[in-house]
Design an enzyme around this catalytic site. Structure first.
Site, PDB file in Angstrom:
ATOM      1  CG  HIS A  67      -1.711   1.202   1.447  1.00 57.23           C
ATOM      2  ND1 HIS A  67      -1.382   2.141   2.399  1.00 57.23           N
ATOM      3  CD2 HIS A  67      -2.813   1.676   0.819  1.00 57.23           C
ATOM      4  CE1 HIS A  67      -2.255   3.137   2.352  1.00 57.23           C
ATOM      5  NE2 HIS A  67      -3.137   2.873   1.406  1.00 57.23           N
ATOM      6  CD  GLU A  70      -2.557   2.690  -3.554  1.00 57.32           C
ATOM      7  OE1 GLU A  70      -2.996   3.847  -3.473  1.00 57.32           O
ATOM      8  OE2 GLU A  70      -3.000   1.740  -2.862  1.00 57.32           O
ATOM      9  CG  HIS A  71      -0.183   6.260  -0.506  1.00 52.01           C
ATOM     10  ND1 HIS A  71      -0.615   7.383   0.157  1.00 52.01           N
ATOM     11  CD2 HIS A  71      -1.201   5.376  -0.454  1.00 52.01           C
ATOM     12  CE1 HIS A  71      -1.838   7.179   0.605  1.00 52.01           C
ATOM     13  NE2 HIS A  71      -2.217   5.975   0.245  1.00 52.01           N
ATOM     14  CD  GLU A 144      -5.097   5.319   3.163  1.00 52.88           C
ATOM     15  OE1 GLU A 144      -3.966   5.734   2.835  1.00 52.88           O
ATOM     16  OE2 GLU A 144      -5.775   4.567   2.457  1.00 52.88           O
TER      17      GLU A 144
END
Lengths: 425, 423
Positions: A67, A70-71, A144
């Site tokens: 993840h 991905e960012h 997040e």
């Protein structure tokens, strides 16, 4: 290109595997101005230990790297951010990470598709990680993670996974924890990138009004040369067949309790999985779907306000059935659900009911072909499971009542069931 | 143009959208009334009671079975606030005949079921079935209580409530628990009879449908029996006068949460019709995209928030700024937001920003026909604003907006309410 056609829903898909190993799927669709492209790598939150094919080095990574990566993919060496560049072109761009894959996408309803393709294919092939930009991202991802901490639905799901699994990484938050992401540095990101973002581990799906041959050439033109890579060896914790715990309860700010019943299933077999998936969807609807006796009873007593969410979720590393909803009496719902399963096992499936639900499920599958985004996402997610999405339509008629009854007996066993409940504070 | 409308009777309008983009047909019936504390709870309850049974299909189970047999036709209903109106919405989606494994005509059947649900409810002793009303009252109560479940949504709803205290738009779309007590099957049915006689009715069909669907509708017994009416509803495009406030009202509430939700409710004081297009572009530059000031400066550069953006509520001339932040960062974030508003006023944005915003809006509006219910919603909002702007003209007007006009909007923005949900 290999062409597969579904005459029932009047759609075609073109499949191509390039020499470097990249899978390309193109689903041409006339009468639409929308174009959707999604490029995914078979790398998700559960892939946290592997052997790099280039160096044979075994790598353990902190939770949340897929993840995090991905960012970070959007940031470019020249200081631009590819998400901004795509948005500036009027394209709806995004990315997401699941348990088993990471995907980069945009949707286009103008003539800017190929400009978008330039940017997408450029940024996915050119990572740029520095100590500084990695540190900065930790603040954003930390927020997040905290946002999801307040989300009862998310907590409910994770607790269900915790009930079903002993060690499988599916029980961990995809984003990791504030603690685990603090250990992420450019080195680990590059290692993962170099391993998993190799074309041979990726699939690119496009849906829209295209001539597939021309589009394929456009994609090839934008691919950067890469040396072939051997297979990535992934190491997963050995998961027992049993469940970890029968139930888990937490308290959060909700008005009415929410619950999720989970049933752990054995690892899917690619040959059978589509058929099994259809049968399970039919069963769930027969057991507790809108027209079921159980739903009627629970609705009338005010114990269910709406039809529960019914799902069979699986990848190559896990498979489980989920029934989630909101109720004043979640424990009672769980008991009634188990009773209903026993009753179905004992009495067998009613023919009329079975056929009716099959019609409903068929209609649901056809409806998925309404949107280019749904089509492309479905083909991508299915491809990482070794499935051709059309099979849901094509194999539909092979799902008989007898087969479905057999799946009921095999999958819906009480010793594989657990329940997660979140109650008001 | 793929859109046609026809008045079936005064106050009852039929809308047809021809499209071959989908595997499905979508049918919708909208009942529009003025937002009013007196009726808001009744309307919300009504939608729920009507879906419980019709004269032909007496129970929800029978309705569900019929829909399942129709290859899983999907029924949905609910209430929405659209400007100062409350709209009761009923939808039915079914597979287009062309994609059925057998020869059947689902569209006619669909339309009949939908009309039956709205206009032919199941009755007992000449009123709604007691059990249905009691059950739905209980359900609606839980839905109203469930307002707190989605924190971001809750904060936004609360900000609107505070901004529009004692005004219709401040009402909660599902109504109020204390108002539920006085509703029973008798008085709800009386209210329903009155409503059906006077309410604005819009019937939409979207899909690859036969031309004769219009005659099928006209010949339908239910439609024939409806009377002409002069419907009472609020035209959404009428100018809204807003009062200047000296200081924004500041409200904070506590809940057990880890991430704070900060909402700023802004008034757009300019209210010329064309200003709606200016304000749309303004909003995108301020907080409506990943290139926006909010996203870039509050989220990306300052790393203060995970979510940071804004949305423009066209019917009410409001912009809402929404952030999910670390609770101690409240002051810092607020300061930074005010700085962004100041920058907008000073014209501190580039031609590129303007162009990007225009491209984004054009592309969003341009893709409305790609989703069946968005297209219905677009034409319905034209209907409620009592004017007609085609999608092409809408995009043209957006593209004509100038930097000067955006600055004019910026100078006429006031912060009305600051709402903070914290721990």
């Amino acid at each position: 290109m290999k062409i597969i056609e579904s005459t029932k829903i009047k759609e075609k898909a073109y499949f191509e595997k390039l020499e470097n190993g990249l899978n390309i799927i193109i689903i041409p669709k006339a009468n639409t101005n929308k174009k959707y492209i999604i490029w995914g790598t078979n790398f998700g939150s559960i892939d946290n230990r592997f052997i790099m094919p280039q160096t044979n080095e075994e790598v353990f990574i902190p939770d949340g790297v897929a993840h995090f990566l991905e960012h970070k993919m959007f940031e470019q060496k020249n200081g631009t951010n590819s998400l901004d560049v795509l948005m500036a072109l009027g394209l709806e761009a995004n990315a997401y990470t699941t348990n088993d894959h990471t995907a980069y996408l945009f949707e286009c309803s103008s003539d800017k598709f190929y400009e978008g393709l330039d940017e997408l294919m450029d940024y996915v092939q050119n990572p740029y990680f520095t100590n500084e930009n990695v540190e900065k991202e930790k603040g954003i991802i930390g927020q997040e993670i905290m946002m999801y901490d307040d989300d009862p639905g998310f907590k409910l799901y994770l607790n269900t996974m915790d009930c079903l699994y002993h060690k499988n990484a599916v029980k961990l938050d995809i984003a990791g924890t504030i603690e685990s992401i603090s250990k992420i540095d450019p080195d680990v990101l590059y290692k993962c990138y170099n391993t998993f973002y190799h074309p041979s581990n990726m699939t690119l799906v496009v849906c829209g009004d295209f001539k597939p041959e021309d589009l394929l050439e456009e994609i090839k033109k934008r691919l950067q040369p890469k040396e072939n890579q051997g297979e990535i060896k992934r190491i997963y914790e050995i998961e027992e067949d049993t469940i970890n715990k029968k139930s888990k309860e937490a308290n959060m700010e909700v008005s009415t309790p929410i619950f999720m019943i989970g049933i752990k299933d054995k690892l899917p077999n690619t040959e059978e999985i589509v058929k099994k998936h259809i049968a399970i969807e039919v069963l769930l609807n027969m057991l507790i779907g809108k027209s079921s006796n159980l739903y009627k009873e629970l609705y009338n007593t005010g114990d269910l306000l709406a039809e529960p969410d019914l799902e069979y979720e699986f990848s190559k590393q896990y498979a489980h059935v989920l029934v989630g909803g909101q109720s004043k009496n979640p424990e009672m719902i769980y008991e009634k659900f188990k009773d209903e399963v026993s009753k179905f096992k004992k009495d067998g499936l009613n023919e009329e009911h079975f056929e009716r639900i099959k019609r409903k499920i068929y209609g649901d599958y056809v409806t998925e072909y309404n949107s280019v985004a749904d089509i492309a996402r479905m083909f991508l997610a299915d491809s990482f499971k070794g499935i051709n999405s059309f099979d849901y339509i094509e194999k539909f008629n092979t799902v008989t009542k007898e087969y479905t009854q057999q799946i009921l007996n095999e999958v819906f066993s009480e010793d594989k069931m657990a329940v997660s409940i979140i109650k008001p504070k | 143009m793929n859109y046609k409308k026809e008045n079936l009777k005064q106050g009852i309008t039929f809308h047809k959208i021809n499209t071959n983009k989908f595997k499905t047909n979508l049918f919708a019936i909208f009942l529009t009334t003025k937002l009013d504390r007196e009726t808001i709870t009744k309307n919300a309850l009504l939608a729920a009671v009507l879906r419980r049974g019709t004269k032909k299909l007496n129970t929800q189970e029978e309705i569900s079975k019929s829909l399942e047999n129709m290859y899983g036709a999907n029924f949905d209903c609910g209430v929405e606030k659209t400007g100062d109106n409350q709209v009761i919405k009923f939808y039915l989606e079914s597979i287009n005949n062309e994609f059925l494994p057998s020869q059947e005509n689902l569209s006619k059947e669909c339309l009949e079921i939908l009309l039956d649900i709205v206009f032919n409810p199941f009755l007992e002793d000449n009123k709604f079935k007691q059990e249905y009303v009691d059950g739905e009252k209980e359900n609606l109560k839980q839905i109203i209580q469930g307002k707190i479940d989605n924190k971001a949504r809750y904060a936004y709803d609360r900000c609107i409530e505070e901004m529009y205290k004692n005004e219709p738009y401040g009402l909660y779309k599902y109504g109020y628990i204390e108002d539920l007590e006085n509703i029973n099957s008798q008085n709800l049915y009386e209210y329903y009879l009155e409503l059906i006689k006077t309410v604005k009715i819009d019937i939409f069909v979207s899909g690859d449908l036969d031309e004769n669907i219009i005659s099928e509708i006209k010949e339908n017994e239910i439609i024939k029996n409806l009377e002409e009416r002069i419907p009472k509803y609020n035209i959404n495009n009428e100018n809204i006068q807003k009062n200047k406030v000296d200081e924004p009202q500041v409200i904070s509430e506590s809940m057990q949460i880890t991430q704070g939700k900060l909402i700023l409710g802004l008034d757009v004081l300019e209210n010329k019709k064309e200003c709606k297009y200016w304000a749309s572009v303004y909003n995108i530059i301020l907080g409506g995209s990943a290139n926006s000031k909010m996203f870039q400066n509050v989220r990306e550069k300052a790393s203060l928030a995970y979510s940071a953006g804004s949305s423009y509520l066209r019917q009410k001339d409001n912009i809402f700024i929404k952030c999910g932040i670390d609770i101690p960062n409240y002051e810092k974030t607020l300061g930074l937001i005010k700085e962004q508003l100041k920058q907008m006023e000073n014209g501190d944005f580039t031609d590129d920003d303007i162009n990007n915003a225009k491209i984004l809006i054009s592309s969003t509006v341009g893709s409305i026909p790609e989703t069946q219910d968005s297209e219905i919603t677009y034409y319905f909002s034209q209907e409620l604003s009592d004017e007609f702007v085609s999608i092409e003209d809408y995009i043209k007007k957006i593209n004509e907006v100038t930097k000067q006009q955006i600055i004019e909007i910026a100078k006429n923005i006031q912060i009305n309410t600051i709402y903070f949900l914290k721990d």
